[in-house]
Scaffold this motif. Sequence first.
Motif, PDB file in Angstrom:
ATOM      1  N   PHE A  47       0.675  -1.171   0.015  1.00  0.00           N
ATOM      2  CA  PHE A  47      -0.135   0.133   0.114  1.00  0.00           C
ATOM      3  C   PHE A  47       0.990   1.351   0.029  1.00  0.00           C
ATOM      4  O   PHE A  47       0.626   2.180   0.618  1.00  0.00           O
ATOM      5  CB  PHE A  47      -0.792  -0.178   1.185  1.00  0.00           C
ATOM      6  CG  PHE A  47      -2.018  -1.162   0.948  1.00  0.00           C
ATOM      7  CD1 PHE A  47      -3.085  -1.004   0.067  1.00  0.00           C
ATOM      8  CD2 PHE A  47      -2.067  -2.092   1.885  1.00  0.00           C
ATOM      9  CE1 PHE A  47      -4.211  -1.780   0.077  1.00  0.00           C
ATOM     10  CE2 PHE A  47      -2.977  -3.161   1.676  1.00  0.00           C
ATOM     11  CZ  PHE A  47      -4.018  -3.037   0.877  1.00  0.00           C
ATOM     12  N   ASP A  49       2.087   4.499  -1.142  1.00  0.00           N
ATOM     13  CA  ASP A  49       1.439   5.833  -1.399  1.00  0.00           C
ATOM     14  C   ASP A  49      -0.145   6.055  -1.465  1.00  0.00           C
ATOM     15  O   ASP A  49      -0.668   6.731  -2.162  1.00  0.00           O
ATOM     16  CB  ASP A  49       1.797   6.210  -2.939  1.00  0.00           C
ATOM     17  CG  ASP A  49       3.300   6.639  -3.197  1.00  0.00           C
ATOM     18  OD1 ASP A  49       3.809   7.101  -1.913  1.00  0.00           O
ATOM     19  OD2 ASP A  49       3.992   6.699  -4.125  1.00  0.00           O
ATOM     20  N   CYS A  50      -0.554   5.198  -0.667  1.00  0.00           N
ATOM     21  CA  CYS A  50      -1.911   4.622  -0.295  1.00  0.00           C
ATOM     22  C   CYS A  50      -2.235   5.749   0.914  1.00  0.00           C
ATOM     23  O   CYS A  50      -2.224   5.212   2.112  1.00  0.00           O
ATOM     24  CB  CYS A  50      -2.511   3.600  -0.178  1.00  0.00           C
ATOM     25  SG  CYS A  50      -2.354   2.647  -1.968  1.00  0.00           S
ATOM     26  N   SER A  51      -2.694   6.947   0.541  1.00  0.00           N
ATOM     27  CA  SER A  51      -2.614   7.737   1.930  1.00  0.00           C
ATOM     28  C   SER A  51      -3.832   7.737   2.879  1.00  0.00           C
ATOM     29  O   SER A  51      -4.013   8.129   4.033  1.00  0.00           O
ATOM     30  CB  SER A  51      -2.563   9.413   1.655  1.00  0.00           C
ATOM     31  OG  SER A  51      -3.726   9.479   0.628  1.00  0.00           O
ATOM     32  N   ASP A  52      -4.845   6.675   2.192  1.00  0.00           N
ATOM     33  CA  ASP A  52      -6.162   6.636   3.069  1.00  0.00           C
ATOM     34  C   ASP A  52      -5.841   5.308   3.962  1.00  0.00           C
ATOM     35  O   ASP A  52      -6.879   5.053   4.410  1.00  0.00           O
ATOM     36  CB  ASP A  52      -7.136   6.423   1.966  1.00  0.00           C
ATOM     37  CG  ASP A  52      -7.267   5.591   0.988  1.00  0.00           C
ATOM     38  OD1 ASP A  52      -5.829   5.123   0.784  1.00  0.00           O
ATOM     39  OD2 ASP A  52      -7.944   5.052   0.071  1.00  0.00           O
ATOM     40  N   VAL A  71      -8.775   0.716   5.770  1.00  0.00           N
ATOM     41  CA  VAL A  71      -8.851   1.791   4.783  1.00  0.00           C
ATOM     42  C   VAL A  71      -9.693   2.971   5.454  1.00  0.00           C
ATOM     43  O   VAL A  71     -10.928   2.473   5.887  1.00  0.00           O
ATOM     44  CB  VAL A  71      -9.309   1.563   3.253  1.00  0.00           C
ATOM     45  CG1 VAL A  71      -9.410   2.786   2.395  1.00  0.00           C
ATOM     46  CG2 VAL A  71      -8.531   0.368   2.740  1.00  0.00           C
ATOM     47  N   LEU A 136      -9.465  -4.031   1.476  1.00  0.00           N
ATOM     48  CA  LEU A 136      -9.974  -3.150   0.247  1.00  0.00           C
ATOM     49  C   LEU A 136     -11.467  -3.202   0.118  1.00  0.00           C
ATOM     50  O   LEU A 136     -12.330  -2.457  -0.311  1.00  0.00           O
ATOM     51  CB  LEU A 136      -9.508  -3.388  -1.124  1.00  0.00           C
ATOM     52  CG  LEU A 136      -8.076  -2.992  -1.315  1.00  0.00           C
ATOM     53  CD1 LEU A 136      -7.438  -3.594  -2.693  1.00  0.00           C
ATOM     54  CD2 LEU A 136      -7.737  -1.435  -1.085  1.00  0.00           C
TER      55      LEU A 136
END
Lengths: 534, 397
Positions: A47, A49-52, A71, A136
């Motif tokens: 994950f 760069d998945c800021s959420d 998430v 997800l």
Amino acid sequence: MGRRNSTGNSAGALSSGTPLGLPSPPWEKLPVQKSLDQNIQTLKTIFKDCSDMIYRTIDIAPDIKAFVVYVEGIVFSAELEAHMLEPMVEAYVRMKSAVPAERIEASQLEPLENTRVSLSQVMTADQWIDIVEGILNSSVAVFVDGLSEVHLFNIKGGIRRPVQEPETESVIRGPREGFTEMLRINTALVRFKIKTPNLKMYSMVLGTNTKTDIVVSYIEGLADPKVVEDVKKRLKDIKIDGVLESGYLEELIEDHPYSPFPQMMYTERPDSIAAQLLEGRCAIFVDGTPFVLTVPVTFFQLMQATEDYYERFFITNFIRWIRYIFLFIALFLPALYIAVTTYHQDMLPTTLILSIAAAREAIPFPALVEAMMMEISFEALREAGIRLPKTVGQAVSILGALVIGQAAVQAGIVSAPMVIIVSMTGIASFTIPHFNLAITIRLLRFPLMLLAGVLGLFGIILGVTWILVHVTQLTSLGVPYMSGVSPFHGSDHKDIFVRAPWWKMKRRPSWLSKENQEREKPEINGTPNSNKVW
Amino acid sequence: MKRSLFTGVLLLCIPLALSGCWDRTEINDVAFVIGSAVDKEKGLYRSTLQIALPGNLGGSGSEGGGGGTEGNKSYYLESKTGLTLRNSNMEVQAGNSRNLSFAHRRTLLLGDDFARGGIASMLDQFARIPQNRLSSLVAVTEGPAYKILDASAPMEQFPSEMVRELMNQFTKRPVTIKYLANDLLSEGIDVSLPYISLQEAVPEGEGQPKKNIQITGMALFKEDKLVGVLRGQEVRMINLAMNQATSPDVLVSGPNGNGYVTIRFTENVTSLKPVIHGDDITMHISILAKGSVIENNSDYSLGGEKNMSKLEQSASKEIIRQIHSGMRLLQDKYHSDALGFGRAILQKDPHAWARLKNHWDEVYPTVKVVIDTNLHVENIGAVNKPFGRKDKELKND
């Protein structure tokens, strides 16, 4: 894949781990490690760069750390706090204060879902691919140091639209609730109405990237098993990267993709879906859209509105006939006008033809060009009215009414009868209760106008013949589109051009539930008076 | 499926490229003939066409359009002569920028001069060209027919429309070209047509002379030739005897010889029943009629069954008298079998007709006419006594 509770059977399975068009990820086949640090490392790579993403380390027993991942936004955070984080912290505090702080191994811990977390939807996984998918899909993943098994608690949540009145299908009489974008709310709305275990909700997942939940719903014993199997098979054959609306599926599984006629019906009304399930149709729910598909449909079904069955049959029959009359107007009126004014002036009453002639006296265009111009600008107006923000929409309608309606006539560019014809057809096409059929009728009007302008009435007859031949050979999931009329079946006529009162409609449509046709006890005998007790 | 769709779209595209072959007739290129008149002129047919001018009909958006119009009339007349009717029509077409369309012809007027010479020869073109509707109404005019077409018809848009409306009022089944041809061709009946003339609208000598179109009689034919015109009161009663009267009024003089009672028979049925003894034929005309009193300016009180039956009797006498006087003209003067006595015989006894038809012309004037009436005055209106008279003035039996 591990256990998966209460989210329906998982026979549908995830179609494929590999998103179409992307290289297969390196972690696809990797198992989860025992070391928490290693797992955290892997997770953060996946994950990246998945800021959420929310990561949280938490102690669950002395010297045993757990790692919670989810998430943000797609899980129900209040539930997460109350039923997972809080009990876990409390349990840790309890254990710490217990006198001999005995050191225990992670494997000796009671399973999380039994002692600490009070959430119902839980599954365990030990493959990265399942874990990633779970996260997800609104699950909270809990990694425990020293365990290679990961718990996935599904708490789907976040902000979604509540159940509202359906905007595209408003009724005067009938339920006011409409489907939402959440699949489970939608299935629940139907389950509220049909309380039988025979109402099946077969679920599957489509779309390699979107992993959209699909539910095929039908009533076992009423729906034709062949049709149900056919629907499931066609859906399973779909390989696509994303399904964002039921329209994707409609185009992917319909019988005749090159036909202008819609072969499926969509609705956002739970009562309509319930009624259709009770007649033996299948419904296809797609997560993320309030529009639920039903198959198989016939042409006549698309001419019926839900309210037809709620109002008394006198009213319904009157309205249904008006709809059929206006269906013909919507399809033929401009073509007939063109044919009559350019080829068959002898067909109209004298005074009518003279007033048309008077109005057309100074018009520079042939009737065909004039009609095409007006019809196309009407379609443009309609489209603009839909797409524009509501605040601007009013401006469009004023411009349309003033410029096209009045100024064009006064300027002598179009004739007043033509404006009447176009408005009549416009209104007529809006009386068709299902928008997808209405748009088909509007589309077919143009070739008919062209034929009428070129060949007159003969051209219209040609066009009608083509449409009839086409429509009679059309099928929807193998069921003839004109069922009831062609092939003819007498008892079905109680609900085609007329709607018989409910005490007369004792049988389900013959083309749907072939085995089990009776829906009303014949003892009632169709005379409500015979039941009267006084 | 895919192939047929593609073919269909392709076929639809072809006409777009072939616009030069487009054979449409736009409505602005059609001249609608609303009425026509046929006259005889030096051995030639004179055909006068009344053509609608849509530009003057006052449709919206037509302001400024429709060039070439004269005055404010909603029609104009064009008249040409030719060897045949069609030929003269073609002459009119030669002088007209738009295609003549005869489909909307409301009336066909025949001048009496022309009608005397026989009308059968002109009928061919009506049947031969289907655009000529057989539903046009036919009438004979006093004097040249084209004068009627140009008369003023303030109530209607066109004089020919006015003629049509008048004819619709005049008979139950107005004579169209179809019925005209039917009567011409069938045995035992002679054609009769409404006879139209121009009448002064206001008493003579007052203001501008104004002429109105009116049906003033019945044109009687023998074979296809006009032989005479029945006028006056008899027209209405002969019409009744023909079972064609819409709602005839009968003026009955008051039973005490003072003033008149007017009765309108709104429902009426007439039938012919022949009694045949060799050449000795009696024709029973039975008239069944229901009506109401619409005026009573006599001093006769209408209340009571006795008074009513007396009124019915005198009405019946009046009807019988008028039909007899009309029949005398038909049988003795014009020898025109407008009522279709011959047809009634043919229907009753075809063998007798086969024997009679060769010398029908001699037999017809000798046919005895017996009229049976069955009248019923159902309604005397809101008052039974004459409204404007005092009780003591009334006379009663």
